[in-house]
Every structure is written in structure tokens, then in C-alpha cells.
Design a protein around this motif. Sequence first.
Motif, PDB file in Angstrom:
ATOM      1  N   ARG A  72      -7.167   3.731  -8.269  1.00 50.42           N
ATOM      2  CA  ARG A  72      -6.604   5.056  -8.545  1.00 50.42           C
ATOM      3  C   ARG A  72      -5.500   4.983  -9.595  1.00 50.42           C
ATOM      4  NH1 ARG A  72      -3.266   8.565  -4.062  1.00 50.42           N
ATOM      5  NH2 ARG A  72      -2.825  10.398  -5.371  1.00 50.42           N
ATOM      6  N   SER A  73      -4.699   3.943  -9.538  1.00 58.01           N
ATOM      7  CA  SER A  73      -3.629   3.776 -10.530  1.00 58.01           C
ATOM      8  C   SER A  73      -4.207   3.619 -11.928  1.00 58.01           C
ATOM      9  CB  SER A  73      -2.772   2.560 -10.178  1.00 58.01           C
ATOM     10  OG  SER A  73      -2.119   2.740  -8.938  1.00 58.01           O
ATOM     11  N   GLN A  74      -5.310   2.891 -12.026  1.00 55.58           N
ATOM     12  CA  GLN A  74      -5.922   2.694 -13.337  1.00 55.58           C
ATOM     13  C   GLN A  74      -6.559   3.972 -13.861  1.00 55.58           C
ATOM     14  OE1 GLN A  74      -8.262  -1.047 -13.582  1.00 55.58           O
ATOM     15  NE2 GLN A  74      -7.496  -1.483 -11.533  1.00 55.58           N
ATOM     16  N   GLN A  75      -7.129   4.762 -12.970  1.00 59.05           N
ATOM     17  CA  GLN A  75      -7.821   5.974 -13.394  1.00 59.05           C
ATOM     18  C   GLN A  75      -6.856   7.118 -13.700  1.00 59.05           C
ATOM     19  OE1 GLN A  75     -10.527   6.718 -10.178  1.00 59.05           O
ATOM     20  NE2 GLN A  75     -11.804   4.923 -10.608  1.00 59.05           N
ATOM     21  N   GLN A  76      -5.866   7.313 -12.847  1.00 58.18           N
ATOM     22  CA  GLN A  76      -4.959   8.445 -13.019  1.00 58.18           C
ATOM     23  C   GLN A  76      -3.831   8.141 -14.000  1.00 58.18           C
ATOM     24  OE1 GLN A  76      -3.543   9.771  -9.224  1.00 58.18           O
ATOM     25  NE2 GLN A  76      -5.542  10.500  -8.541  1.00 58.18           N
ATOM     26  N   GLN A  77      -3.193   7.000 -13.855  1.00 58.69           N
ATOM     27  CA  GLN A  77      -2.045   6.667 -14.688  1.00 58.69           C
ATOM     28  C   GLN A  77      -2.426   5.867 -15.927  1.00 58.69           C
ATOM     29  OE1 GLN A  77       1.473   5.257 -12.474  1.00 58.69           O
ATOM     30  NE2 GLN A  77       0.256   5.421 -10.607  1.00 58.69           N
ATOM     31  N   ASP A 126       0.774   9.256  -5.784  1.00 59.62           N
ATOM     32  CA  ASP A 126       0.922  10.654  -5.364  1.00 59.62           C
ATOM     33  C   ASP A 126       1.926  11.388  -6.242  1.00 59.62           C
ATOM     34  OD1 ASP A 126      -0.908  10.211  -3.367  1.00 59.62           O
ATOM     35  OD2 ASP A 126       0.584   9.894  -1.787  1.00 59.62           O
ATOM     36  N   LYS A 127       3.070  10.735  -6.509  1.00 54.83           N
ATOM     37  CA  LYS A 127       4.092  11.403  -7.319  1.00 54.83           C
ATOM     38  C   LYS A 127       3.627  11.597  -8.770  1.00 54.83           C
ATOM     39  CE  LYS A 127       7.259  12.038  -4.239  1.00 54.83           C
ATOM     40  NZ  LYS A 127       8.530  11.311  -4.239  1.00 54.83           N
ATOM     41  N   SER A 128       2.902  10.620  -9.306  1.00 51.98           N
ATOM     42  CA  SER A 128       2.402  10.776 -10.676  1.00 51.98           C
ATOM     43  C   SER A 128       1.364  11.887 -10.755  1.00 51.98           C
ATOM     44  CB  SER A 128       1.809   9.463 -11.173  1.00 51.98           C
ATOM     45  OG  SER A 128       0.691   9.084 -10.387  1.00 51.98           O
ATOM     46  N   THR A 129       0.583  12.064  -9.660  1.00 56.19           N
ATOM     47  CA  THR A 129      -0.390  13.162  -9.621  1.00 56.19           C
ATOM     48  C   THR A 129       0.309  14.509  -9.625  1.00 56.19           C
ATOM     49  OG1 THR A 129      -1.913  11.745  -8.384  1.00 56.19           O
ATOM     50  CG2 THR A 129      -2.355  14.104  -8.365  1.00 56.19           C
ATOM     51  N   GLU A 130       1.455  14.572  -8.976  1.00 56.01           N
ATOM     52  CA  GLU A 130       2.220  15.816  -8.921  1.00 56.01           C
ATOM     53  C   GLU A 130       2.967  16.110 -10.214  1.00 56.01           C
ATOM     54  OE1 GLU A 130       4.747  15.344  -5.591  1.00 56.01           O
ATOM     55  OE2 GLU A 130       3.115  15.287  -4.107  1.00 56.01           O
ATOM     56  N   GLY A 131       2.912  15.175 -11.142  1.00 53.75           N
ATOM     57  CA  GLY A 131       3.562  15.404 -12.429  1.00 53.75           C
ATOM     58  C   GLY A 131       4.911  14.744 -12.575  1.00 53.75           C
ATOM     59  N   ASP A 132       5.293  13.884 -11.636  1.00 54.37           N
ATOM     60  CA  ASP A 132       6.578  13.184 -11.719  1.00 54.37           C
ATOM     61  C   ASP A 132       6.414  11.977 -12.642  1.00 54.37           C
ATOM     62  OD1 ASP A 132       9.011  12.019 -11.427  1.00 54.37           O
ATOM     63  OD2 ASP A 132       8.991  11.952  -9.238  1.00 54.37           O
ATOM     64  N   ASN A 148       8.649  10.078 -13.814  1.00 58.18           N
ATOM     65  CA  ASN A 148       9.587   8.991 -13.542  1.00 58.18           C
ATOM     66  C   ASN A 148       8.937   7.861 -12.749  1.00 58.18           C
ATOM     67  OD1 ASN A 148      11.731  10.325 -14.832  1.00 58.18           O
ATOM     68  ND2 ASN A 148      12.212  11.487 -12.980  1.00 58.18           N
ATOM     69  N   LEU A 149       7.929   8.177 -11.951  1.00 61.64           N
ATOM     70  CA  LEU A 149       7.265   7.150 -11.157  1.00 61.64           C
ATOM     71  C   LEU A 149       5.981   6.637 -11.805  1.00 61.64           C
ATOM     72  CD1 LEU A 149       7.689   8.304  -7.441  1.00 61.64           C
ATOM     73  CD2 LEU A 149       8.762   6.380  -8.587  1.00 61.64           C
ATOM     74  N   ALA A 150       5.473   7.295 -12.802  1.00 64.97           N
ATOM     75  CA  ALA A 150       4.272   6.821 -13.493  1.00 64.97           C
ATOM     76  C   ALA A 150       4.573   5.501 -14.194  1.00 64.97           C
ATOM     77  CB  ALA A 150       3.787   7.863 -14.490  1.00 64.97           C
ATOM     78  N   GLN A 151       3.678   4.529 -14.021  1.00 65.15           N
ATOM     79  CA  GLN A 151       3.910   3.184 -14.535  1.00 65.15           C
ATOM     80  C   GLN A 151       2.837   2.817 -15.565  1.00 65.15           C
ATOM     81  OE1 GLN A 151       6.651   1.431 -13.563  1.00 65.15           O
ATOM     82  NE2 GLN A 151       7.206   3.149 -12.233  1.00 65.15           N
ATOM     83  N   ASP A 152       3.234   1.929 -16.482  1.00 65.94           N
ATOM     84  CA  ASP A 152       2.282   1.400 -17.461  1.00 65.94           C
ATOM     85  C   ASP A 152       1.733   0.047 -17.044  1.00 65.94           C
ATOM     86  OD1 ASP A 152       2.522   3.401 -19.750  1.00 65.94           O
ATOM     87  OD2 ASP A 152       4.619   2.857 -19.432  1.00 65.94           O
ATOM     88  N   LEU A 153       2.540  -0.744 -16.326  1.00 69.66           N
ATOM     89  CA  LEU A 153       2.116  -2.066 -15.864  1.00 69.66           C
ATOM     90  C   LEU A 153       2.570  -2.250 -14.424  1.00 69.66           C
ATOM     91  CD1 LEU A 153       0.944  -4.909 -16.329  1.00 69.66           C
ATOM     92  CD2 LEU A 153       3.187  -5.589 -17.226  1.00 69.66           C
ATOM     93  N   ILE A 154       1.618  -2.555 -13.555  1.00 70.84           N
ATOM     94  CA  ILE A 154       1.901  -2.770 -12.134  1.00 70.84           C
ATOM     95  C   ILE A 154       1.453  -4.176 -11.777  1.00 70.84           C
ATOM     96  CG2 ILE A 154       1.461  -1.993  -9.782  1.00 70.84           C
ATOM     97  CD1 ILE A 154       0.787   0.761 -10.917  1.00 70.84           C
ATOM     98  N   VAL A 155       2.397  -4.977 -11.286  1.00 69.06           N
ATOM     99  CA  VAL A 155       2.107  -6.356 -10.879  1.00 69.06           C
ATOM    100  C   VAL A 155       2.266  -6.445  -9.370  1.00 69.06           C
ATOM    101  CG1 VAL A 155       2.665  -8.795 -11.187  1.00 69.06           C
ATOM    102  CG2 VAL A 155       2.934  -7.195 -13.107  1.00 69.06           C
ATOM    103  N   LEU A 167       0.824  -1.199   0.000  1.00 68.61           N
ATOM    104  CA  LEU A 167       0.000   0.000   0.000  1.00 68.61           C
ATOM    105  C   LEU A 167       0.865   1.259   0.000  1.00 68.61           C
ATOM    106  CD1 LEU A 167      -2.691   1.519   0.289  1.00 68.61           C
ATOM    107  CD2 LEU A 167      -2.528   1.139   2.771  1.00 68.61           C
ATOM    108  N   ALA A 168       1.916   1.272   0.811  1.00 68.47           N
ATOM    109  CA  ALA A 168       2.777   2.457   0.908  1.00 68.47           C
ATOM    110  C   ALA A 168       3.469   2.747  -0.423  1.00 68.47           C
ATOM    111  CB  ALA A 168       3.802   2.253   2.015  1.00 68.47           C
ATOM    112  N   ILE A 169       3.978   1.710  -1.091  1.00 65.64           N
ATOM    113  CA  ILE A 169       4.682   1.920  -2.358  1.00 65.64           C
ATOM    114  C   ILE A 169       3.716   2.381  -3.443  1.00 65.64           C
ATOM    115  CG2 ILE A 169       5.985   0.760  -4.181  1.00 65.64           C
ATOM    116  CD1 ILE A 169       7.220  -1.019  -2.031  1.00 65.64           C
ATOM    117  N   LEU A 170       2.557   1.721  -3.517  1.00 65.87           N
ATOM    118  CA  LEU A 170       1.592   2.091  -4.550  1.00 65.87           C
ATOM    119  C   LEU A 170       1.053   3.503  -4.325  1.00 65.87           C
ATOM    120  CD1 LEU A 170       0.199   1.072  -7.069  1.00 65.87           C
ATOM    121  CD2 LEU A 170      -1.612   0.119  -5.635  1.00 65.87           C
ATOM    122  N   LYS A 171       0.849   3.874  -3.072  1.00 60.56           N
ATOM    123  CA  LYS A 171       0.359   5.215  -2.772  1.00 60.56           C
ATOM    124  C   LYS A 171       1.405   6.266  -3.151  1.00 60.56           C
ATOM    125  CE  LYS A 171      -2.015   7.756   0.919  1.00 60.56           C
ATOM    126  NZ  LYS A 171      -1.361   9.042   0.615  1.00 60.56           N
TER     127      LYS A 171
END
Length: 354
Positions: A169-174, A120-126, A128-135, A112-116
Motif C-alpha cells: 500500500r505504501s508503494q502504491q499510494q505514496q 492512513d494519514k497520507s491517504t487523508e492528505g497529511d 507531513n507523514l507521507a514518506q519517500d523512503l521507508i526502511v 504494522l501499527a506505525i506503517l498503517k
Amino acid sequence: MAYRDYQAYSFGTCLPHGNAQMWSWDKQASHTHCRFSHRDELQVKKVLSRRKVIFIGDSMTRNLYHASLRVMGITGSGAYDATLPKHQDVSILPWESTPVVFKWAPLAIDQLAILKEINDKSTEGDENLAQDLIVLGGGAWDRLHVYATDEDRKSHAATLKELSAEMQRSQQQQHAAVVWEDMEARRASYAENGVLDASSFVIDGPAFTASRVSESFDGVHYPPQIYDAGAQILFNSLDWLLKPPELETMTPPRIGKMSNPILGFMMLVLVCIGLFSFDGFLGFTYLASAFVKGLKPHELNREAFHSSGTSDKEQDNLLRSRLAKSKALKGKRAPPKAKTSGNLDAEMSALLGR
């Protein structure tokens, strides 16, 4: 034959009766419309090129991570190495611009901590942390360490609900594909708290390992070839989980952008030198004529297009004799008598026209 016809390249364990078990991939008939097949490095590269992939979980997720890298061409990934620490993050770049990362997160609270953090960082525009596939995967450590009391179970359920919310949230935002690696021991708890429903795809571990339970050496982990099958299931699911990669639009340069007026003028000068000097080497042949006579370009031109050493009268007599010989051979009779100059000129013109 096993590799050629069935892509069987991973052999199983040595059982007590001496037989070796292995899996192979049956070829599906075209009329079945079944797209499930063995995926090689080139096929996976077409799908994951220029994308970011992250695995978050425990040792079973780490084994699936290494199996995926083996398909991507890192054949030695996951090999035993006593010098490396067990519980650490791993980051490998199998191809250019395609990072594949593993984050050690054995507990649900760690996942939970890593995914959050990623969300959060992808929401801020980073980017580098935005991912296309999360397993994601886990459950064994939670069952061993944080599931003894009712309070632990309630806390674990609350964590799973937060985890399912972050997965959505990952699916909706990223617009990322979120895959969950399922295990039978904790399936009911994860299903009740929405983790399975929040996943884009669930790798059903108990389903594809049911016939290989005897090969589990500790009751939890399996030999590498078992995880190879899990990696193939993952890569087959990418056909509908990931959108086709967007091709970079290329704008051609405007007309004349690469032109250079000075170079263009120099080319005109060189062309004029070649034309007026009768020299395809831009006048450099005149340097050779300083050492050897008769090599000047205009002299070579005269020699090539005019017979040297013969006058016009001699050329006329030569043509007359050739015409007489050709008629003698054609009619198989003696050469004809001399004719008038008008008829002879006409025949010579016809012969030359041929």
C-alpha cells in the motif's frame, strides 16, 4: 593510502592475534558497467535532498539508521551515550528539508501499527507523514517474546501478512520505496508471509556479514563499520528505487513587472543634467568651482580640447617646424626650402592624418 585509493575509513576490531580488519571499496573498471561504489555525503544529498526518510524497526534497524546518518555527514551519530534512553524515537535533519526519522518498533505488530498510521494519514492528505523512503527491519524480538506457542506463531504469521499488505500500500499510494533489512533467523517466516516479495529492495544482512560473524559481540549486533557497509548497500540501491528529483519550475517575471515610472523619470533628469552641464558628476563639480577657480566643467572641456595660451598662427608655425624636422630625419638631408602654401598645407594635412 587506504582512504585515498579505496575509501577505507572504518577499521575493525582488535582481535586476539593483534590484527585489525577493515573493509575497502574496490574501483570497478568502466567496461564492467558496475555502478556499485562508495557513496559520500554529496552523492547521497543529490538523491535524498527534499525527501522524507523513515526507519522503522528494532536495534539493528537503529544501527543502520545511525550508519546512514554518518554517511550523510553526522559523524558522531550512534556514538555511545549512557545518558540517553535506549528505546526511543529519533529525528534528525542532516540537510534542509530532509528529515530522517527512526521509529522504535521491535515487534512486527509495532511496525504494522506505525506503517498503517503513515498510510492512513497520507491517504487523508497529511503530507507531513507521507514518506519517500521507508526502511523496515526486525524479527529478533518476535522470536524471543511472541514465538513460544503455536498460537503465537499463527498470530505472528497473520501480522506479517498484514504488514506485507501495508508495504504494498505504501508503494502504491505514496509511491515510496520500501526496503526490508533481512536477518537469517526469521528469513523463512518473512518470505512465506510475503514480506520479502512486498519489498522494493531487501538488504541481505547474512550475505554481507558472513565474513564478520566473529566480530559480533552478542550474537546479534555488530560494530559500527559493519552497518556502514549496510548503509552503502542501501544508498547504492537508491539509484533505481527512487525517481530522479523533480526540479521546481521557475516562471520568469513578466516584462516591466519590476519597473518604476518615477525612478525612470528621475534617471532621465539625471542624464539631462549631465549632458547640459558637461559634468559627469551631475553638476556637483560646480560646487568645487566655488572654492577653486578654473574647475567649471565647460572650462575644463575647453582646456582639454583646445591649446591654452596659443593662437592659431602660433599653432600653424609649430606644425610647420615639426613637418620640416620629420622630413630632415627621414631623408637625412637639410631641411627643405619653404614651399608654396598649397603644397605645405597638403603635406601638413597628410602628416596630421598619420
